[in-house]
Design a protein around this motif. Structure first.
Motif, PDB file in Angstrom:
ATOM      1  N   PHE A 340      61.920 168.301   9.263  1.00 11.18           N
ATOM      2  CA  PHE A 340      61.669 168.279  10.700  1.00 11.18           C
ATOM      3  C   PHE A 340      62.505 169.327  11.426  1.00 11.18           C
ATOM      4  CE2 PHE A 340      61.755 166.899  15.070  1.00 11.18           C
ATOM      5  CZ  PHE A 340      60.476 166.418  15.275  1.00 11.18           C
ATOM      6  N   ALA A 341      63.760 169.480  10.984  1.00  5.08           N
ATOM      7  CA  ALA A 341      64.626 170.473  11.635  1.00  5.08           C
ATOM      8  C   ALA A 341      64.117 171.888  11.413  1.00  5.08           C
ATOM      9  CB  ALA A 341      66.049 170.329  11.106  1.00  5.08           C
ATOM     10  N   ASP A 342      63.593 172.154  10.208  1.00  3.62           N
ATOM     11  CA  ASP A 342      63.133 173.506   9.883  1.00  3.62           C
ATOM     12  C   ASP A 342      61.711 173.784  10.380  1.00  3.62           C
ATOM     13  OD1 ASP A 342      65.537 173.854   8.623  1.00  3.62           O
ATOM     14  OD2 ASP A 342      64.757 173.496   6.601  1.00  3.62           O
ATOM     15  N   HIS A 343      60.864 172.756  10.355  1.00  2.00           N
ATOM     16  CA  HIS A 343      59.446 172.973  10.689  1.00  2.00           C
ATOM     17  C   HIS A 343      58.896 171.811  11.519  1.00  2.00           C
ATOM     18  CE1 HIS A 343      59.625 176.104   7.607  1.00  2.00           C
ATOM     19  NE2 HIS A 343      60.114 175.196   6.771  1.00  2.00           N
ATOM     20  N   PRO A 344      59.408 171.588  12.737  1.00  2.00           N
ATOM     21  CA  PRO A 344      58.938 170.438  13.526  1.00  2.00           C
ATOM     22  C   PRO A 344      57.450 170.490  13.832  1.00  2.00           C
ATOM     23  CG  PRO A 344      60.239 171.951  14.876  1.00  2.00           C
ATOM     24  CD  PRO A 344      60.414 172.378  13.463  1.00  2.00           C
ATOM     25  N   ASP A 345      56.920 171.666  14.132  1.00  2.00           N
ATOM     26  CA  ASP A 345      55.495 171.777  14.444  1.00  2.00           C
ATOM     27  C   ASP A 345      54.636 171.499  13.209  1.00  2.00           C
ATOM     28  OD1 ASP A 345      56.138 172.406  17.015  1.00  2.00           O
ATOM     29  OD2 ASP A 345      55.961 174.577  16.748  1.00  2.00           O
ATOM     30  N   VAL A 346      55.105 171.920  12.047  1.00  2.00           N
ATOM     31  CA  VAL A 346      54.357 171.690  10.807  1.00  2.00           C
ATOM     32  C   VAL A 346      54.344 170.195  10.480  1.00  2.00           C
ATOM     33  CG1 VAL A 346      54.249 172.188   8.336  1.00  2.00           C
ATOM     34  CG2 VAL A 346      54.903 173.990   9.947  1.00  2.00           C
ATOM     35  N   VAL A 347      55.482 169.538  10.666  1.00  2.00           N
ATOM     36  CA  VAL A 347      55.555 168.089  10.429  1.00  2.00           C
ATOM     37  C   VAL A 347      54.595 167.365  11.353  1.00  2.00           C
ATOM     38  CG1 VAL A 347      57.019 166.054  10.595  1.00  2.00           C
ATOM     39  CG2 VAL A 347      57.920 168.141   9.580  1.00  2.00           C
ATOM     40  N   ARG A 348      54.608 167.764  12.607  1.00  2.00           N
ATOM     41  CA  ARG A 348      53.734 167.126  13.592  1.00  2.00           C
ATOM     42  C   ARG A 348      52.267 167.354  13.238  1.00  2.00           C
ATOM     43  NH1 ARG A 348      54.191 168.228  20.116  1.00  2.00           N
ATOM     44  NH2 ARG A 348      52.748 166.598  20.803  1.00  2.00           N
ATOM     45  N   SER A 349      51.941 168.552  12.779  1.00  2.00           N
ATOM     46  CA  SER A 349      50.568 168.863  12.401  1.00  2.00           C
ATOM     47  C   SER A 349      50.154 168.062  11.170  1.00  2.00           C
ATOM     48  CB  SER A 349      50.429 170.357  12.128  1.00  2.00           C
ATOM     49  OG  SER A 349      49.130 170.675  11.681  1.00  2.00           O
ATOM     50  N   PHE A 350      51.036 167.944  10.190  1.00  2.00           N
ATOM     51  CA  PHE A 350      50.728 167.179   8.983  1.00  2.00           C
ATOM     52  C   PHE A 350      50.491 165.709   9.316  1.00  2.00           C
ATOM     53  CE2 PHE A 350      52.148 164.419   5.525  1.00  2.00           C
ATOM     54  CZ  PHE A 350      51.344 164.860   4.474  1.00  2.00           C
ATOM     55  N   MET A 351      51.339 165.160  10.174  1.00  2.00           N
ATOM     56  CA  MET A 351      51.195 163.752  10.546  1.00  2.00           C
ATOM     57  C   MET A 351      49.883 163.519  11.275  1.00  2.00           C
ATOM     58  SD  MET A 351      53.888 162.273   9.320  1.00  2.00           S
ATOM     59  CE  MET A 351      53.829 160.683  10.120  1.00  2.00           C
ATOM     60  N   GLY A 352      49.530 164.456  12.179  1.00  2.00           N
ATOM     61  CA  GLY A 352      48.285 164.311  12.927  1.00  2.00           C
ATOM     62  C   GLY A 352      48.315 163.082  13.824  1.00  2.00           C
ATOM     63  N   GLY A 353      47.196 162.369  13.894  1.00  2.00           N
ATOM     64  CA  GLY A 353      47.107 161.166  14.721  1.00  2.00           C
ATOM     65  C   GLY A 353      46.027 160.246  14.179  1.00  2.00           C
ATOM     66  N   GLU A 354      46.101 158.981  14.532  1.00  2.00           N
ATOM     67  CA  GLU A 354      45.140 158.007  14.026  1.00  2.00           C
ATOM     68  C   GLU A 354      43.700 158.370  14.386  1.00  2.00           C
ATOM     69  OE1 GLU A 354      47.943 154.003  13.975  1.00  2.00           O
ATOM     70  OE2 GLU A 354      46.241 154.115  15.313  1.00  2.00           O
ATOM     71  N   SER A 355      43.527 159.066  15.503  1.00  2.00           N
ATOM     72  CA  SER A 355      42.167 159.431  15.923  1.00  2.00           C
ATOM     73  C   SER A 355      41.936 160.938  15.911  1.00  2.00           C
ATOM     74  CB  SER A 355      41.905 158.892  17.340  1.00  2.00           C
ATOM     75  OG  SER A 355      42.837 159.424  18.265  1.00  2.00           O
ATOM     76  N   SER A 356      42.902 161.698  15.375  1.00  2.00           N
ATOM     77  CA  SER A 356      42.768 163.157  15.444  1.00  2.00           C
ATOM     78  C   SER A 356      42.990 163.855  14.103  1.00  2.00           C
ATOM     79  CB  SER A 356      43.745 163.722  16.478  1.00  2.00           C
ATOM     80  OG  SER A 356      45.091 163.382  16.152  1.00  2.00           O
ATOM     81  N   GLY A 357      42.967 163.099  13.005  1.00  2.00           N
ATOM     82  CA  GLY A 357      43.090 163.723  11.697  1.00  2.00           C
ATOM     83  C   GLY A 357      44.483 163.642  11.117  1.00  2.00           C
ATOM     84  N   GLY A 358      44.671 164.255   9.938  1.00  2.67           N
ATOM     85  CA  GLY A 358      45.969 164.300   9.297  1.00  2.67           C
ATOM     86  C   GLY A 358      46.319 163.022   8.546  1.00  2.67           C
ATOM     87  N   PHE A 359      47.587 162.917   8.187  1.00  4.45           N
ATOM     88  CA  PHE A 359      48.112 161.814   7.382  1.00  4.45           C
ATOM     89  C   PHE A 359      47.873 160.463   8.060  1.00  4.45           C
ATOM     90  CE2 PHE A 359      52.255 159.897   5.536  1.00  4.45           C
ATOM     91  CZ  PHE A 359      51.548 159.311   4.489  1.00  4.45           C
TER      92      PHE A 359
END
Length: 445
Positions: A340-359
């Motif tokens: 998260f410290a190195d790639h916060p945007d990438v973590v957020r993108s990977f997690m996604g959302g319950e209605s918007s895709g991702g993990f």
């Protein structure tokens, strides 16, 4: 022999009672089996309910992660005295500078000198008219205050919503009060204010306001002017100007909160896995031997099988999530914190959302196969089915008990009649035997 059931009290009364007891016992064997079956079904219902509670907690933990990934970034200011900054959900992380050049000021007016001196604002007013005119920036508006009260006049102006705030202030001494009507523009800037009745103007404007001025990242060159101290400095980001000065603003996602929510999810996951394990093996619980525990265990494992095409983070293990040999979920918080410290945007993108895709959407879809509210979930269907089975077994038990009760009553009536008939015959035998005995005794004498 006597019997508490039969009125005849024949020597066979106890035999009749034994016949009834044995007949009822034989007829009750299917009922006993059904009651045992019903007890097993109730145990299954309890087990399914407990599993439902565990998966409900798991879904709640997932919802919390979802709210965290879509939450507003946290604002950190180098000079917190300059402004108060808030970001709405969905705002983008950013680094910016805010320079407050001028806080601006409000236009003000006060009821004129020479009017009636008000010593009691609850009973006196500066006008006897039933209608006064409030003029803001040249636009007249009628005000209809109750007559005779300066407080009521101020309240009527405020209720008008005309862009002016009214209050009552004392500019005299405590022993010789002089209450005046004070007017202030709701917006910053050069707002003109006047109040008049049939006799003319009732107020004097003492100050003409100015707009607030600020720059974001040094732009524009001439500064932005605003008639409010609350300004939008980025999409979804609002700053309340507090003091003249400059501050650096950092908008960043709160990795600590997300980590805490993932930890709570891991706890809920392992509680569900442990509950499932109690129904496996020969000494398992009420659901041992059924397919439900196997299906639920497979669903838990499926939660962690998500893969993405990301080069930095492509699976849950890259966030520190992994399953051990016992099927328990492990969370390496140091791995997550580094990612998260190195790639916060990438973590957020990977997690996604319950209605918007991702993990998160992948996990929600898997949980829907377990407890989908619209049906189709294996746990939801099992809960519905076991409730139907219990209702059916309760009806069968009630019907069987009724049949046994009727049979018992009929047997008692028939055996009672037989007992009474035998008792009567026994009495007759006794009477006749007595007569013969008496006759033989008389002949002998």
């Amino acid at each position: 022999m006597s019997s508490t059931i039969f009125s005849g009290n024949s020597r066979y009364a106890s035999d009749f009672q034994s016949i009834i007891d044995r007949s009822v016992a034989i007829a009750s064997l299917p009922l006993t089996q059904l009651q045992e079956q019903r007890s097993n079904t109730a145990s299954e219902q309890t087990a399914i309910s407990s599993l439902s509670t565990k998966f409900s907690a798991l879904r709640t933990a997932l919802d919390n992660i979802d709210s965290s990934t879509t939450a507003a970034p946290t604002a950190t200011l180098s000079e917190s005295s300059v402004a108060r900054v808030t970001a709405a959900s969905g705002s983008l992380p950013a680094e910016m500078n805010l320079e407050v050049i001028n806080l601006g000021s409000y236009s003000t007016a006060l009821s004129k000198d020479g009017l009636t001196t008000i010593t009691d604002p609850t009973a006196q007013s500066i006008t006897a008219d039933t209608v006064v005119t409030l003029t803001v920036n040249g636009v007249p508006m009628e005000i209809l205050p109750p007559v005779g009260s300066l407080n009521a006049l101020a309240q009527a102006i405020n209720e008008k919503g005309a862009g002016v705030q009214a209050s009552v202030v004392n500019i005299g001494s405590p022993t010789a009060p002089d209450y005046r009507l004070a007017l202030r523009s709701s917006d910053l800037g050069a707002v003109t204010i006047d109040l008049s009745d049939s006799t003319g103007s009732l107020a004097t404007q003492y100050a003409t306001g100015t707009n607030a001025q600020y720059k974001v990242n040094g732009f524009p060159a001439t500064a932005v002017e605003s008639n409010s101290r609350k300004v939008t400095i980025a999409p979804g980001v609002t700053a309340e100007l507090v003091a003249v000065g400059s501050t650096d603003i950092s908008l960043a996602m709160d990795g600590t909160k997300l980590q805490d929510y993932i930890s709570a999810f891991v706890t809920a996951f392992n509680a569900a896995a442990t509950e499932i394990d109690t129904h496996r093996g020969e000494a398992g619980g009420a659901l041992s031997g059924q397919s439900l525990p196997t299906e639920l265990g497979a669903a838990l494992r499926q939660l962690m099988k998500y893969e993405s095409s990301g080069s930095v983070i492509s699976n849950p293990a890259d966030l520190g999530l992994s399953l051990d040999k016992q099927g328990q979920l492990q969370f390496d918080t140091s791995t997550f914190a580094t990612a998260f410290a190195d790639h916060p945007d990438v973590v957020r993108s990977f997690m996604g959302g319950e209605s918007s895709g991702g993990f998160l959407q992948s996990m929600k879809s898997t949980l829907d196969t377990v407890d989908g509210l619209s049906g189709g979930g294996v746990l939801t269907d099992a809960s519905t089915q076991v409730a139907k089975t219990l209702a059916t077994e309760d009806n069968q038990i009630a019907e069987m008990q009724t049949r046994i009760d009727v049979m018992s009553t009929n047997l008692k009536e028939r055996m009672s009649a037989a007992d009474a008939a035998i008792a009567l015959l026994e009495q007759q035998v006794t009477l006749i035997t007595g007569l013969f005995d008496a006759n033989n005794s008389s002949s002998s004498n």
